[in-house]
Structures are given as structure tokens and as C-alpha cells.
Design an enzyme around this catalytic site. Structure first.
Site, PDB file in Angstrom:
ATOM      1  N   GLU A   1       0.862  -1.178   0.000  1.00  0.00           N
ATOM      2  CA  GLU A   1       0.000   0.000   0.000  1.00  0.00           C
ATOM      3  C   GLU A   1       0.901   1.230   0.000  1.00  0.00           C
ATOM      4  O   GLU A   1       1.660   1.442   0.947  1.00  0.00           O
ATOM      5  CB  GLU A   1      -0.895   0.010   1.231  1.00  0.00           C
TER       6      GLU A   1
ATOM      7  N   ASP B   1      -4.282   9.074  10.915  1.00  0.00           N
ATOM      8  CA  ASP B   1      -2.931   8.553  11.107  1.00  0.00           C
ATOM      9  C   ASP B   1      -2.313   9.058  12.403  1.00  0.00           C
ATOM     10  O   ASP B   1      -2.555  10.188  12.826  1.00  0.00           O
ATOM     11  CB  ASP B   1      -2.040   8.955   9.922  1.00  0.00           C
TER      12      ASP B   1
END
Length: 258
Positions: free
Chosen positions: A46, A57
């Protein structure tokens, strides 16, 4: 048969995916890292396209996005780099990022350029399910791209079945509703969540992400599903090493126990 489907047909367990941010730790790192990861034994990758406000994140991946942007990475630069992807890397590749850059680029142009680069699918965590289905699904299908949906411990069975119906790659099973970089939740509640989803006998493979940081957490995740994704631990490794490429075989070897 596309690369993702081929992988899941040929391999049914202990599938290892690695996430990293394009253009980190240096602008020219994107393809070098992909090549090194394939050679070391990663099953699919990814590649994150950076965004200035990566809310899902944790600090490590936020930092990698900031550095990547400072290095000059944009979607236009990334697609230019990916023109050389497929002669060098054969395993499945996904792009992962936030919906804003995709919308600014134009969804039709984005999907076309992703497909032309030889990328197999896209993960856009903040793209609403109904928007994908109503507005963008045809562009993904036309370009042969898998759209990977995320499931959390709070996702209803009805929604999971809807996601399974719309998916053509795998279902990304989050180990928690927190940001990336947290340790894998080992509570009974989370174990029951994995077991509940597994018992639904979905048509798509299940891959766990968030909290996979070492061989022990990778092995725990694989008790329930087809594979797991490592991001933060890998991004830390390449960010902390000047000769980061040379440390990739050791990193993958430790996870796979070879």
C-alpha cells in the site's frame, strides 16, 4: 484475473502487506522501496499519497506525510514515478490516501491514471460508502480498480454485508477505531469482533490493519483472518536508517520468521 484476486486465490493465510508513504524518506524512494519489499517477501503493498491533514494517522505516518510533501511529492509526481512501476514490481499495489487530493485531481482522471500506472486498487478511508456507490463506482469499475472499504469494531452487520457486496479485493478490518500506530488490541471484545466478522462467511478475504508491529502481533492477527498490514513499524524503520533499503530484508524476515 487481476493481481489481487490471483494473490488471494493462490495464498490463503499469513498474507503480509506493507504500507509506506510515497516520497519518504526521500522523493526518489517510492519505487526503490517497492522493489526491495517484493524481493524481501511482502505479498502486496500500500503506497500512501500524502495529505496535509491525515486525521486517521498517528504521529509516525503524519510525519512521513509532512516530510513527503516537503520533499515535493504530489499526485502528479507520484503518477510520473509509477510509470516505471510494472517493469520492476509484480506483486499487487494499492494506493492509499484521503479523499480531498483525489477530488482535487478529479476522480475520473485519478482512476484513469491509477489504472495506467498498473495499480490494482485504492483505499480512501474517508470516502463515504454512499458517495462511492452513487458517484464514483462506475469510474472504479471501468478502470478495473478495487475499492477497499474499512470495517471497525462498531460497524453493523448490515453495513459489513453491504461492503462485502460492493468489494472486489478484500475487506480492511481495523483492529480498533483509533489512529494508526497504536498497539494491537488483544481484549476479549476485539477477539469477539474478529470472530463475529469471520463467522459471517463473507465472499471477500479479510485483512487486519492498525496495531501490527512485530511477528507476535502479525501471528495473532492471522489466527482470525487471511493476512495483516504493517505500516507504522515499517515507516519508523525506513525513517530511522540512513541506508534504509538495506534494512528491509531483515524487517520482513523477522515478521515472516525466516
Amino acid at each position: 484475473m487481476n493481481r489481487l484476486k490471483k494473490l488471494f486465490t493462490e495464498k490463503k493465510e499469513n498474507i503480509l502487506s506493507i504500507y509506506y508513504t510515497a516520497g519518504y524518506p526521500e522523493i526518489g524512494a517510492t519505487l526503490k522501496i517497492a522493489q526491495a519489499l517484493e524481493k524481501a517477501g511482502a505479498d502486496f503493498l500500500e503506497i500512501g499519497f500524502p495529505y496535509s491533514d491525515p486525521v486517521a494517522d498517528g504521529p509516525t505516518i503524519q510525519h512521513s506525510s509532512q516530510v513527503s510533501i516537503e520533499n515535493g511529492m504530489t499526485l502528479k509526481v507520484l503518477f510520473q514515478q509509477l510509470k516505471d512501476l510494472r517493469p520492476q514490481v509484480s506483486i499487487p499495489i494499492l494506493l492509499m490516501g484521503y479523499v480531498n487530493p483525489m477530488l482535487q485531481y478529479g476522480v475520473a482522471n485519478f482512476c484513469k491514471d491509477v489504472a495506467e500506472a498498473g495499480v490494482d486498487g485504492i483505499i480512501v478511508p474517508d470516502l463515504p460508502l454512499y458517495e462511492y456507490e452513487e458517484l464514483y463506482k462506475d469510474e472504479f469499475i471501468k478502470n478495473g480498480l478495487s475499492n477497499i472499504f474499512l470495517v471497525t469494531p462498531n460497524t453493523s452487520e448490515e453495513r459489513i454485508r453491504k461492503i462485502d457486496e460492493l468489494s472486489t479485493g478484500f475487506i480492511y478490518l481495523l483492529s480498533s477505531s483509533a489512529t494508526t500506530g497504536k498497539d494491537l488490541d488483544q481484549s476479549d471484545k476485539i477477539s469477539k469482533y474478529y470472530e463475529r466478522v469471520k463467522a459471517m462467511n463473507l465472499k471477500n478475504p479479510l485483512i487486519i490493519g492498525f496495531g501490527i508491529s512485530d511477528k507476535a502481533s502479525f501471528d495473532r492477527a492471522n489466527k482470525y483472518v487471511d493476512g495483516a498490514i504493517m505500516g507504522t513499524a515499517f515507516v519508523k524503520t525506513i525513517g530511522n536508517k540512513e541506508d534504509y533499503l538495506s534494512h528491509i530484508p531483515e524487517f520482513i524476515g523477522k515478521i515472516k520468521g525466516v
